[in-house]
Each structure stands twice: as structure tokens, then as C-alpha cells.
Write a protein that holds these residues in place. Structure first.
Motif, PDB file in Angstrom:
ATOM      1  N   GLU A 154       0.797  -1.800   0.231  1.00  0.00           N
ATOM      2  CA  GLU A 154      -0.255  -0.224  -0.017  1.00  0.00           C
ATOM      3  C   GLU A 154       0.916   1.316  -0.109  1.00  0.00           C
ATOM      4  OE1 GLU A 154      -2.525  -0.273   3.524  1.00  0.00           O
ATOM      5  OE2 GLU A 154      -3.917  -1.890   2.423  1.00  0.00           O
ATOM      6  N   GLN A 155       2.225   1.397   0.452  1.00  0.00           N
ATOM      7  CA  GLN A 155       2.813   2.406   0.783  1.00  0.00           C
ATOM      8  C   GLN A 155       3.192   2.852  -0.520  1.00  0.00           C
ATOM      9  OE1 GLN A 155       3.653   5.021   2.383  1.00  0.00           O
ATOM     10  NE2 GLN A 155       5.835   5.544   2.306  1.00  0.00           N
ATOM     11  N   LEU A 156       3.746   1.630  -1.557  1.00  0.00           N
ATOM     12  CA  LEU A 156       4.435   1.780  -2.699  1.00  0.00           C
ATOM     13  C   LEU A 156       3.265   1.694  -3.862  1.00  0.00           C
ATOM     14  CD1 LEU A 156       6.579   0.957  -3.877  1.00  0.00           C
ATOM     15  CD2 LEU A 156       5.680  -1.382  -5.033  1.00  0.00           C
ATOM     16  N   ARG A 157       2.252   1.175  -3.296  1.00  0.00           N
ATOM     17  CA  ARG A 157       1.428   2.295  -4.271  1.00  0.00           C
ATOM     18  C   ARG A 157       1.124   3.852  -4.068  1.00  0.00           C
ATOM     19  NH1 ARG A 157      -3.286  -2.738  -4.176  1.00  0.00           N
ATOM     20  NH2 ARG A 157      -4.200  -0.742  -5.280  1.00  0.00           N
ATOM     21  N   ALA A 158       1.103   4.453  -3.095  1.00  0.00           N
ATOM     22  CA  ALA A 158       0.572   5.540  -2.492  1.00  0.00           C
ATOM     23  C   ALA A 158       1.895   6.725  -2.488  1.00  0.00           C
ATOM     24  CB  ALA A 158       0.908   5.234  -0.722  1.00  0.00           C
ATOM     25  N   VAL A 159       3.547   6.068  -3.177  1.00  0.00           N
ATOM     26  CA  VAL A 159       4.527   6.523  -3.349  1.00  0.00           C
ATOM     27  C   VAL A 159       4.583   6.431  -4.916  1.00  0.00           C
ATOM     28  CG1 VAL A 159       6.965   6.798  -3.431  1.00  0.00           C
ATOM     29  CG2 VAL A 159       5.845   6.223  -1.223  1.00  0.00           C
ATOM     30  N   ALA A 160       4.242   5.334  -5.322  1.00  0.00           N
ATOM     31  CA  ALA A 160       4.097   5.473  -6.870  1.00  0.00           C
ATOM     32  C   ALA A 160       3.282   5.713  -7.931  1.00  0.00           C
ATOM     33  CB  ALA A 160       5.338   4.222  -7.493  1.00  0.00           C
ATOM     34  N   GLY A 161       1.607   5.409  -7.025  1.00  0.00           N
ATOM     35  CA  GLY A 161       0.937   4.807  -8.181  1.00  0.00           C
ATOM     36  C   GLY A 161       0.762   3.761  -9.017  1.00  0.00           C
ATOM     37  N   ASN A 162       0.571   3.689  -9.903  1.00  0.00           N
ATOM     38  CA  ASN A 162       0.398   2.191 -10.226  1.00  0.00           C
ATOM     39  C   ASN A 162       1.115   2.034 -11.643  1.00  0.00           C
ATOM     40  OD1 ASN A 162      -2.087   1.357  -9.039  1.00  0.00           O
ATOM     41  ND2 ASN A 162      -3.298   2.458 -10.610  1.00  0.00           N
ATOM     42  N   ALA A 163       2.552   2.603 -11.058  1.00  0.00           N
ATOM     43  CA  ALA A 163       3.790   2.634 -11.996  1.00  0.00           C
ATOM     44  C   ALA A 163       4.476   0.738 -12.521  1.00  0.00           C
ATOM     45  CB  ALA A 163       4.942   3.200 -11.866  1.00  0.00           C
ATOM     46  N   PRO A 164       4.372   0.455 -13.634  1.00  0.00           N
ATOM     47  CA  PRO A 164       5.022  -0.617 -13.984  1.00  0.00           C
ATOM     48  C   PRO A 164       5.707  -1.390 -13.271  1.00  0.00           C
ATOM     49  CG  PRO A 164       5.465   0.512 -15.679  1.00  0.00           C
ATOM     50  CD  PRO A 164       4.718   1.454 -14.435  1.00  0.00           C
ATOM     51  N   GLN A 165       6.045  -2.672 -12.390  1.00  0.00           N
ATOM     52  CA  GLN A 165       7.018  -2.443 -11.587  1.00  0.00           C
ATOM     53  C   GLN A 165       7.409  -4.018 -12.181  1.00  0.00           C
ATOM     54  OE1 GLN A 165       6.684  -4.564  -6.859  1.00  0.00           O
ATOM     55  NE2 GLN A 165       4.826  -3.350  -7.463  1.00  0.00           N
ATOM     56  N   LEU A 166       9.110  -4.645 -12.256  1.00  0.00           N
ATOM     57  CA  LEU A 166       9.722  -5.917 -12.325  1.00  0.00           C
ATOM     58  C   LEU A 166       9.840  -6.163 -10.524  1.00  0.00           C
ATOM     59  CD1 LEU A 166      10.638  -7.584 -13.830  1.00  0.00           C
ATOM     60  CD2 LEU A 166      13.085  -6.677 -13.829  1.00  0.00           C
ATOM     61  N   LEU A 167       9.064  -6.828 -10.466  1.00  0.00           N
ATOM     62  CA  LEU A 167       9.435  -7.754  -8.517  1.00  0.00           C
ATOM     63  C   LEU A 167      10.200  -9.349  -8.765  1.00  0.00           C
ATOM     64  CD1 LEU A 167       8.853  -8.079  -5.813  1.00  0.00           C
ATOM     65  CD2 LEU A 167       6.023  -8.599  -6.435  1.00  0.00           C
ATOM     66  N   VAL A 168      10.424  -9.302  -8.217  1.00  0.00           N
ATOM     67  CA  VAL A 168      11.833 -10.766  -8.063  1.00  0.00           C
ATOM     68  C   VAL A 168      11.165 -11.531  -6.686  1.00  0.00           C
ATOM     69  CG1 VAL A 168      13.779 -11.987  -8.170  1.00  0.00           C
ATOM     70  CG2 VAL A 168      13.285  -9.858  -9.364  1.00  0.00           C
ATOM     71  N   THR A 169      11.135 -12.566  -6.103  1.00  0.00           N
ATOM     72  CA  THR A 169      10.559 -13.022  -4.870  1.00  0.00           C
ATOM     73  C   THR A 169      11.042 -14.182  -5.285  1.00  0.00           C
ATOM     74  OG1 THR A 169       8.131 -14.357  -6.276  1.00  0.00           O
ATOM     75  CG2 THR A 169       7.991 -11.870  -5.274  1.00  0.00           C
ATOM     76  N   LEU A 170      11.378 -15.147  -3.997  1.00  0.00           N
ATOM     77  CA  LEU A 170      11.166 -16.139  -3.883  1.00  0.00           C
ATOM     78  C   LEU A 170      10.406 -16.811  -3.173  1.00  0.00           C
ATOM     79  CD1 LEU A 170      15.191 -15.023  -1.843  1.00  0.00           C
ATOM     80  CD2 LEU A 170      14.861 -15.471  -4.319  1.00  0.00           C
ATOM     81  N   GLU A 171      10.328 -18.216  -3.173  1.00  0.00           N
ATOM     82  CA  GLU A 171       9.333 -19.341  -2.910  1.00  0.00           C
ATOM     83  C   GLU A 171      10.065 -20.826  -2.225  1.00  0.00           C
ATOM     84  OE1 GLU A 171       4.858 -21.349  -3.633  1.00  0.00           O
ATOM     85  OE2 GLU A 171       6.037 -19.442  -5.123  1.00  0.00           O
ATOM     86  N   TYR A 172       9.951 -20.598  -0.653  1.00  0.00           N
ATOM     87  CA  TYR A 172      10.398 -22.329  -0.447  1.00  0.00           C
ATOM     88  C   TYR A 172       9.350 -22.204   1.082  1.00  0.00           C
ATOM     89  CZ  TYR A 172      12.312 -18.585   3.514  1.00  0.00           C
ATOM     90  OH  TYR A 172      12.137 -17.989   4.279  1.00  0.00           O
ATOM     91  N   ASP A 173       9.749 -23.585   1.278  1.00  0.00           N
ATOM     92  CA  ASP A 173       9.060 -24.191   2.756  1.00  0.00           C
ATOM     93  C   ASP A 173       9.238 -22.871   3.966  1.00  0.00           C
ATOM     94  OD1 ASP A 173       7.721 -24.815   4.652  1.00  0.00           O
ATOM     95  OD2 ASP A 173       8.191 -26.852   4.320  1.00  0.00           O
ATOM     96  N   GLN A 174       8.637 -21.967   4.194  1.00  0.00           N
ATOM     97  CA  GLN A 174       9.020 -21.519   5.160  1.00  0.00           C
ATOM     98  C   GLN A 174       9.566 -21.976   6.614  1.00  0.00           C
ATOM     99  OE1 GLN A 174       8.916 -17.375   4.949  1.00  0.00           O
ATOM    100  NE2 GLN A 174      10.361 -18.002   5.926  1.00  0.00           N
ATOM    101  N   SER A 175       9.283 -23.110   6.429  1.00  0.00           N
ATOM    102  CA  SER A 175       9.596 -24.384   8.219  1.00  0.00           C
ATOM    103  C   SER A 175      10.814 -24.332   7.839  1.00  0.00           C
ATOM    104  CB  SER A 175       8.495 -25.194   8.394  1.00  0.00           C
ATOM    105  OG  SER A 175       8.660 -26.268   7.465  1.00  0.00           O
ATOM    106  N   GLU A 176      10.984 -24.516   7.013  1.00  0.00           N
ATOM    107  CA  GLU A 176      12.583 -24.740   6.568  1.00  0.00           C
ATOM    108  C   GLU A 176      13.773 -24.041   7.250  1.00  0.00           C
ATOM    109  OE1 GLU A 176      12.455 -29.015   3.166  1.00  0.00           O
ATOM    110  OE2 GLU A 176      13.075 -26.738   3.228  1.00  0.00           O
ATOM    111  N   MET A 177      13.214 -22.525   7.500  1.00  0.00           N
ATOM    112  CA  MET A 177      14.177 -21.351   7.568  1.00  0.00           C
ATOM    113  C   MET A 177      13.109 -19.901   7.891  1.00  0.00           C
ATOM    114  SD  MET A 177      17.251 -19.934   4.117  1.00  0.00           S
ATOM    115  CE  MET A 177      15.664 -19.059   3.956  1.00  0.00           C
TER     116      MET A 177
END
Length: 222
Positions: free
Chosen positions: A143-166
Motif C-alpha cells: 500500500e505504501q508503494l502504491r501511495a508513493v509510485a501510483g500504479n507504475a509498472p513494476q519488475l518484482l523478484v520473489t522467492l518461494e520456499y518452505d518457510q518452516s525450513e528457514m
């Protein structure tokens, strides 16, 4: 997550999230983002990321936001060495600003910033911000990102793993969570998905049995 946590990580140089080279996802997929050369790219929670140097070399202006003065001092030094630019550092109100031609680095609390502080934003590159947030802060972050940048296009890099392992950070952020944060106003396109555990020995040492990197393009809905 408390400010003291990140200040301590930078003071002790416990920055396993920092990459010495340009993130391959940025170099491979940035051209899919609808942003013109010379426009302003926001890099939230930027640290001393060399990805900023890549964006500058490619011809974009950069606005970086970071809590740690240690990190931005190092970032400013890299910019000066790479581009032979003098970076001006000044305390302005609640923030420390680092400025040079086409560059604005803001040291301060991300959640307190406004679009007035950053100026207009044409695109966003998020490699280490959303995944740095524990789950109870991610919606507030988006929500803060949208407040600052509006709906500017975005390249987002995420990670996915078993959160119980780390325990994070970085935290596991599935694409369906990204949809829940941005999907009401943005198109969410998964443009890359790879098993990256073999490239991340430090995460294997922390107990992970699987780690996927997902690159997501966000563009405003018409």
C-alpha cells in the motif's frame, strides 16, 4: 521488523542478500517493463545494490530508498567511482539525501515517505523489498508503494520456499500473495520461474531443500 535489526545487519556487514553482480533477472527481463529511457525508476530498500549502477548505465534516472546510512554511503561511493560523479549528501528534514545528476538516494523510513519526497515515479524495480517484509507488514508495504509510485509498472523478484525450513528474511512470498496485494489494479504476469537452490549454497546451509525464484511483471489495468 524493527529498524535496529537492519541497522545492525549493515553495521556488522551481515548482508547475505547483497549481490556483487547485477541480478540476472533484471538484465534479462527489464526490457519487458513499459518505461522509456530517461524516466525515473524507484528501487525501494535498495541497500548498496549494483542493480542501481546497471539502471543508470542503461540510461534511466534512479530513486533509491534505504534505511541504512552505511549502505547509502557505500552506494554513493560506487556511483562516484563508476560514473565520475560527485554525489552531494545533505540532511533535509527527517531524511538524508544523496543527489547527483539523474540520481536521488533517500535515507530514512520507507513507511513515512510520500510521493512528494520521492518525486514522480515511472517504474519500480523490487528485488529485495517485498521479500524482506514479514507477512504482517507486506500489505502495508504494498500500500505504501502504491501511495508513493501510483500504479507504475513494476519488475518484482520473489522467492518461494518452505518457510518452516528457514526463518527469513528473505521470506517466502508466493505469487498468489502478490496477486492479493496488487491484483485489484495491476495485471500480474509470471515471466520467469527457476529452481535456484543450486546457485544459493548459503540457503542450503540454512536448511532449505527447495528454493524457487520467480520474476513477476506488474502493469496497470486499463
Amino acid at each position: 521488523m524493527k529498524h535496529e535489526f537492519w541497522h545492525e545487519r549493515w553495521e556488522k556487514q551481515e548482508i547475505g542478500f547483497h549481490l556483487a553482480d547485477t541480478n540476472p533477472a533484471l538484465a534479462a527481463h527489464w526490457q519487458t517493463i513499459p518505461v522509456d529511457l530517461g524516466e525515473r525508476v524507484l528501487v525501494p530498500l535498495c541497500g548498496k545494490s549494483v542493480d542501481i549502477l546497471w539502471l543508470l548505465r542503461e540510461g534511466y534516472q534512479v530513486v533509491g530508498v534505504e534505511l541504512s546510512e552505511v549502505a547509502l554511503d557505500a552506494m554513493a561511493e560506487s556511483i562516484e567511482e563508476t560514473f565520475s560523479l560527485a554525489v552531494d549528501k545533505q540532511k533535509v528534514g527527517d531524511y538524508i539525501l544523496y543527489r547527483a545528476a539523474g540520481i536521488l538516494l533517500i535515507c530514512g523510513d520507507w513507511f513515512a515517505m510520500t510521493s512528494y519526497d520521492t518525486g514522480p515515479i515511472d517504474a519500480v524495480y523490487d528485488r529485495a523489498a517485498l521479500i524482506a517484509m514479514p507477512e504482517d507488514l507486506r500489505r502495508q508495504y504494498s500500500e505504501q508503494l502504491r501511495a508513493v509510485a501510483g500504479n507504475a509498472p513494476q519488475l518484482l523478484v520473489t522467492l518461494e520456499y518452505d518457510q518452516s525450513e528457514m526463518a527469513g528474511p528473505p521470506f517466502s512470498v508466493p505469487v498468489d500473495q502478490v496477486e492479493s496485494y496488487y491484483g485489484d489494479v495491476m495485471n500480474i504476469d509470471l515471466i520467469a520461474d527457476k529452481d535456484c537452490l543450486i546457485d544459493e549454497p548459503k540457503f542450503r546451509e540454512r536448511g532449505l531443500s527447495s528454493l524457487r525464484e520467480r520474476v513477476v511483471r506488474l502493469t496497470p489495468k486499463v
